[in-house]
Enzyme design. Structure first.
Site, short mmCIF file in Angstrom:
data_model
loop_
_atom_site.label_atom_id
_atom_site.label_comp_id
_atom_site.label_asym_id
_atom_site.label_seq_id
_atom_site.Cartn_x
_atom_site.Cartn_y
_atom_site.Cartn_z
N ASN A 9 9.13 -20.03 -4.14
CA ASN A 9 9.64 -21.30 -3.62
C ASN A 9 9.84 -22.22 -4.82
O ASN A 9 8.89 -22.76 -5.36
CB ASN A 9 8.62 -21.88 -2.64
CG ASN A 9 9.03 -23.26 -2.13
OD1 ASN A 9 10.15 -23.71 -2.38
ND2 ASN A 9 8.14 -23.92 -1.42
N TRP A 10 11.07 -22.35 -5.23
CA TRP A 10 11.38 -23.15 -6.44
C TRP A 10 11.25 -24.64 -6.19
O TRP A 10 11.30 -25.43 -7.13
CB TRP A 10 12.79 -22.82 -6.95
CG TRP A 10 12.97 -21.42 -7.45
CD1 TRP A 10 12.04 -20.41 -7.47
CD2 TRP A 10 14.16 -20.87 -8.04
NE1 TRP A 10 12.58 -19.28 -8.01
CE2 TRP A 10 13.89 -19.53 -8.37
CE3 TRP A 10 15.44 -21.38 -8.30
CZ2 TRP A 10 14.84 -18.69 -8.96
CZ3 TRP A 10 16.39 -20.54 -8.88
CH2 TRP A 10 16.09 -19.21 -9.21
N LYS A 11 11.15 -25.03 -4.92
CA LYS A 11 11.08 -26.46 -4.57
C LYS A 11 12.28 -27.18 -5.23
O LYS A 11 13.36 -26.62 -5.25
CB LYS A 11 9.72 -27.04 -4.96
CG LYS A 11 8.58 -26.17 -4.38
CD LYS A 11 7.21 -26.77 -4.48
CE LYS A 11 6.18 -25.83 -3.86
NZ LYS A 11 4.83 -26.36 -3.87
N HIS A 93 6.96 -25.91 5.70
CA HIS A 93 6.18 -26.06 4.46
C HIS A 93 5.41 -27.39 4.52
O HIS A 93 5.92 -28.38 5.02
CB HIS A 93 7.10 -26.03 3.24
CG HIS A 93 6.33 -25.91 1.97
ND1 HIS A 93 5.72 -26.99 1.39
CD2 HIS A 93 6.03 -24.84 1.20
CE1 HIS A 93 5.07 -26.59 0.29
NE2 HIS A 93 5.25 -25.28 0.16
N GLU A 95 4.87 -29.58 2.41
CA GLU A 95 5.55 -30.74 1.79
C GLU A 95 6.57 -31.33 2.75
O GLU A 95 6.79 -32.55 2.76
CB GLU A 95 6.19 -30.31 0.45
CG GLU A 95 5.10 -30.12 -0.60
CD GLU A 95 5.44 -29.12 -1.69
OE1 GLU A 95 6.61 -28.75 -1.86
OE2 GLU A 95 4.49 -28.68 -2.38
N GLU A 165 -0.80 -21.21 3.67
CA GLU A 165 -0.89 -22.03 2.46
C GLU A 165 -1.83 -23.20 2.71
O GLU A 165 -1.40 -24.23 3.26
CB GLU A 165 0.49 -22.60 2.09
CG GLU A 165 1.52 -21.57 1.72
CD GLU A 165 2.58 -22.16 0.79
OE1 GLU A 165 2.74 -21.65 -0.31
OE2 GLU A 165 3.24 -23.16 1.18
N GLY A 171 -0.36 -26.35 -5.79
CA GLY A 171 -0.08 -27.10 -7.01
C GLY A 171 -1.32 -27.68 -7.68
O GLY A 171 -1.20 -28.54 -8.55
N SER A 210 -1.36 -21.98 -5.54
CA SER A 210 -1.86 -21.68 -6.89
C SER A 210 -2.02 -20.18 -7.15
O SER A 210 -2.98 -19.75 -7.81
CB SER A 210 -3.18 -22.43 -7.15
OG SER A 210 -2.95 -23.82 -7.13
N GLY A 231 4.75 -21.04 -5.80
CA GLY A 231 5.45 -22.25 -6.24
C GLY A 231 5.61 -22.27 -7.74
O GLY A 231 6.49 -21.61 -8.31
N GLY A 232 4.73 -22.98 -8.42
CA GLY A 232 4.83 -23.19 -9.86
C GLY A 232 5.05 -21.92 -10.67
O GLY A 232 5.91 -21.89 -11.56
P1 13P Z 1 1.98 -23.49 -6.03
O1 13P Z 1 2.10 -21.99 -6.23
O2 13P Z 1 2.64 -24.27 -7.11
O3 13P Z 1 0.58 -23.89 -5.75
O4 13P Z 1 2.82 -23.84 -4.71
C1 13P Z 1 2.62 -23.09 -3.56
C2 13P Z 1 3.66 -23.42 -2.58
O5 13P Z 1 3.72 -24.52 -2.04
C3 13P Z 1 4.67 -22.40 -2.29
O6 13P Z 1 5.39 -22.72 -1.15
#
Ligand code: 13P
Length: 254
Positions: A9-11, A93, A95, A165, A171, A210, A231-232
């Site tokens: 997920n590149w956000k 998600h 967010e 999640e 994050g 994470s 994510g990251g």
């Molecule tokens: P991180 O891997 O950066 O913690 O993010 C997880 C995430 O929200 C994937 O959708």
């Protein structure tokens, strides 16, 4: 049995099309055999078409969508627009729930709409830190999963993926332990079995929050964790390549 799904997920990253294409090509080259592991990249919607054209082994997903086919919904993307372009779509998600007011009910509508358009939903659920410390994790996850899937007549044949999640792990560098993640993923498997006993063993359940090259193998060794929503680390070529290798090694052992 079920094939693990590792989705990046590149956000709202990276900030240029050139970087997006470069990252997509790198992940495509690092992706394991698609028969063993399904690899998905979810770039910002504006680059879905170019990214889709740049890859051959990995699948492409959207990060959200509207439930309606078309209409007066400024700024939104419809499932009809995504079908043929994306194979997957992340829905619910945390967010989106936190910043865009997405509700359990809204996520449920989107899941139905995604399935109707042949998109594989990655339905995201997970408790906040205050909910975990209040001891309500199981209740929150139960409510979110049942709301997300409540509109589906059956789960089999929908291509559904669930992403667990925990919000406090996203994050933060503070991933859930493999044992804690497994406990909730097993609970989710039991809910799936309650809703559709025949389909439950076939539905991939991802862990997200994470995930790194260092903790992926331990998470993937758990029986009810079938891949990750990353994510990251999905923006770092070496990290995502290592996570994909861990998924392939875990799949080969099963
Ligand atoms: P991180 O891997 O950066 O913690 O993010 C997880 C995430 O929200 C994937 O959708």
């Amino acid at each position: 049995m079920r094939r693990p799904v590792v989705a990046g997920n590149w956000k709202m990253n990276p900030t240029s099309l050139r970087e997006a294409i470069e990252l997509a090509r790198t992940v495509d080259a690092a992706a394991p055999d698609p028969d063993a592991v399904t690899t998905v990249i979810c770039p910002p919607a504006i680059w879905l078409a170019e990214v889709e054209r740049a890859v051959s082994r990995v699948e492409v997903g959207a990060q959200t969508m509207h439930f309606a086919d078309a209409g007066a919904f400024t700024g939104e993307t419809s499932p009809s627009m995504l079908s043929g372009l994306a194979g997957f779509v992340i829905l619910g998600h945390s967010e989106r729930r936190q910043y865009d007011g997405e509700t359990d009910e809204g996520v449920g509508r989107k899941v139905v709409s995604a399935v109707a358009h042949g998109l594989r939903p990655i339905a995201a659920v997970g408790e906040r830190a205050d909910e975990r410390s209040a001891g309500t994790t199981a209740a929150v996850v139960d409510r979110q999963v049942r709301a997300a899937l409540g509109g589906l007549e059956r789960l089999g044949g929908t291509g559904l993926v669930i992403a667990y999640e925990p919000v406090w792990a996203i994050g933060t560098g503070d991933a859930a332990t493999a044992a804690d993640a497994q406990e909730v993923c097993a609970q989710i498997r039991a809910i799936l079995a309650d809703l559709d006993p025949a389909a439950a063993p076939e539905i991939p359940i991802q862990y997200g929050g994470s995930v790194t090259a260092d903790n992926a193998a331990e998470l993937f060794a758990e029986v009810d964790i079938d891949g990750a929503l990353v994510g990251g680390a999905s923006l770092k070529p070496e990290a995502i390549a290592a996570i994909l290798r861990a998924a392939a090694e875990s799949a080969a052992r099963e």
